[in-house]
Design a protein around this motif. Structure first.
Motif, PDB file in Angstrom:
ATOM      1  N   SER A 289       1.034  -1.178  -0.112  1.00 40.56           N
ATOM      2  CA  SER A 289       0.082  -0.023  -0.213  1.00 40.56           C
ATOM      3  C   SER A 289       0.932   1.264   0.165  1.00 40.56           C
ATOM      4  O   SER A 289       1.993   1.274   0.392  1.00 40.56           O
ATOM      5  CB  SER A 289      -0.959   0.019   1.101  1.00 40.56           C
ATOM      6  N   PHE A 290       0.147   2.376  -0.334  1.00 43.62           N
ATOM      7  CA  PHE A 290       0.924   3.581  -0.304  1.00 43.62           C
ATOM      8  C   PHE A 290       1.022   3.937   1.321  1.00 43.62           C
ATOM      9  O   PHE A 290       2.314   4.660   1.595  1.00 43.62           O
ATOM     10  CB  PHE A 290       0.158   4.650  -0.702  1.00 43.62           C
ATOM     11  N   ASN A 291       0.434   3.618   2.431  1.00 40.97           N
ATOM     12  CA  ASN A 291       0.985   3.780   3.539  1.00 40.97           C
ATOM     13  C   ASN A 291       2.171   3.107   4.071  1.00 40.97           C
ATOM     14  O   ASN A 291       3.220   3.516   4.665  1.00 40.97           O
ATOM     15  CB  ASN A 291      -0.464   3.221   4.452  1.00 40.97           C
ATOM     16  N   ALA A 292       2.362   1.807   3.294  1.00 38.42           N
ATOM     17  CA  ALA A 292       3.432   1.067   3.473  1.00 38.42           C
ATOM     18  C   ALA A 292       4.759   1.739   2.938  1.00 38.42           C
ATOM     19  O   ALA A 292       5.902   1.917   3.397  1.00 38.42           O
ATOM     20  CB  ALA A 292       3.532  -0.505   2.974  1.00 38.42           C
ATOM     21  N   ALA A 293       4.443   2.543   1.583  1.00 41.33           N
ATOM     22  CA  ALA A 293       5.690   3.224   1.020  1.00 41.33           C
ATOM     23  C   ALA A 293       5.862   4.500   1.725  1.00 41.33           C
ATOM     24  O   ALA A 293       7.081   4.791   1.968  1.00 41.33           O
ATOM     25  CB  ALA A 293       5.203   3.636  -0.414  1.00 41.33           C
ATOM     26  N   LEU A 294       5.021   5.084   2.619  1.00 41.22           N
ATOM     27  CA  LEU A 294       5.212   6.057   3.335  1.00 41.22           C
ATOM     28  C   LEU A 294       6.162   5.722   4.425  1.00 41.22           C
ATOM     29  O   LEU A 294       6.988   6.469   4.858  1.00 41.22           O
ATOM     30  CB  LEU A 294       4.029   6.875   3.867  1.00 41.22           C
ATOM     31  N   THR A 295       5.833   4.524   5.179  1.00 42.40           N
ATOM     32  CA  THR A 295       6.668   4.136   6.420  1.00 42.40           C
ATOM     33  C   THR A 295       8.099   3.833   5.769  1.00 42.40           C
ATOM     34  O   THR A 295       8.913   4.122   6.418  1.00 42.40           O
ATOM     35  CB  THR A 295       5.969   3.035   6.938  1.00 42.40           C
TER      36      THR A 295
END
Length: 234
Positions: A14-20
């Motif tokens: 996910s993009f949340n994972a990319a942010l992390t």
């Protein structure tokens, strides 16, 4: 400095994972130690009950705050709770990474707060707000939304994003003493396209580089309130 990221998204791509991942990359490059709790990957149990503890103060009636204080005094939190407590208490900055679900954080993250921010450990006996356990440390939300920024303004259909996030920023972070930074928001992340998401990642990296120098959000001090009623002094 040590940064603790609590990540709450079920999809590893996910993009949340990319942010992390971007946060880990940028902060590590800046010389900071980064610890991540990926709640879905850990299969974190969000239900706060007797399973939080290995000893019992009152076997007849469950009052979580009393049991939390008992566990704090007797070092008897369940291993999963103690592990998260250790990460939180040792960090210099805390980041919650999540997609906005129903105008708040996902249930698994709320359950992390319910179980980890325990009485006796993270608050209690006058240790709150200005005098909180995490005084002098910093906290920030990094979130994604399904809708555009225009929806989350004072005159927008969903209301001001800062009011929607107030229960987390003030009622959770500030309550336990953190200096709260303004949130990083990736608006309409799913619809932003590759170029838009790449821009968000760049912007997030820039924000993280100012994690220690950014001016925190200004909240009223405890001294501004009557200690008998906790209403603002006239």
């Amino acid at each position: 400095m040590k940064v603790f990221i609590v990540h709450a998204h079920p999809e590893p791509r996910s993009f949340n994972a990319a942010l992390t991942q971007e946060a880990v990359k940028v902060l590590t490059a800046e010389g900071h130690e980064v610890v991540v709790s990926d709640l879905y990957a850990q299969e974190w149990n969000p239900v706060s009950d007797r399973r939080n503890f290995t000893t019992v103060a009152n076997p007849e009636y469950l009052k979580l705050q009393d049991e939390e204080r008992h566990a704090s005094a007797n070092h008897s939190f369940a291993p999963d709770v103690q592990a998260e407590l250790d990460k939180a208490l040792s960090c210099d900055a805390l980041i919650f990474q999540f997609p906005m679900f129903w105008f708040s954080m996902p249930a698994i993250l709320k359950g992390w707060v319910d179980r980890t921010f325990a009485a006796g450990e993270t608050y209690g006996r006058g240790r709150w707000f200005d005098n909180g356990v995490f005084k002098g440390k910093r906290a920030m939300l990094s979130i994604t939304t399904g809708g555009p920024e225009s929806l989350f303004t004072e005159d927008g259909l969903n209301g001001d994003i800062h009011q929607l996030l107030y229960p987390i920023n003030h009622g959770t972070f500030r309550f336990v003493g953190f200096d709260v930074l303004r949130p990083f928001v990736a608006w309409s992340a799913a619809a932003a396209g590759d170029e838009g998401r790449a821009k968000y990642l760049e912007e997030y990296g820039q924000r993280l580089r100012t994690l220690w120098t950014e001016t925190p959000v200004s909240y009223p001090s405890l001294s501004e309130f009557d200690p008998s009623t906790f209403r603002r002094r006239s």
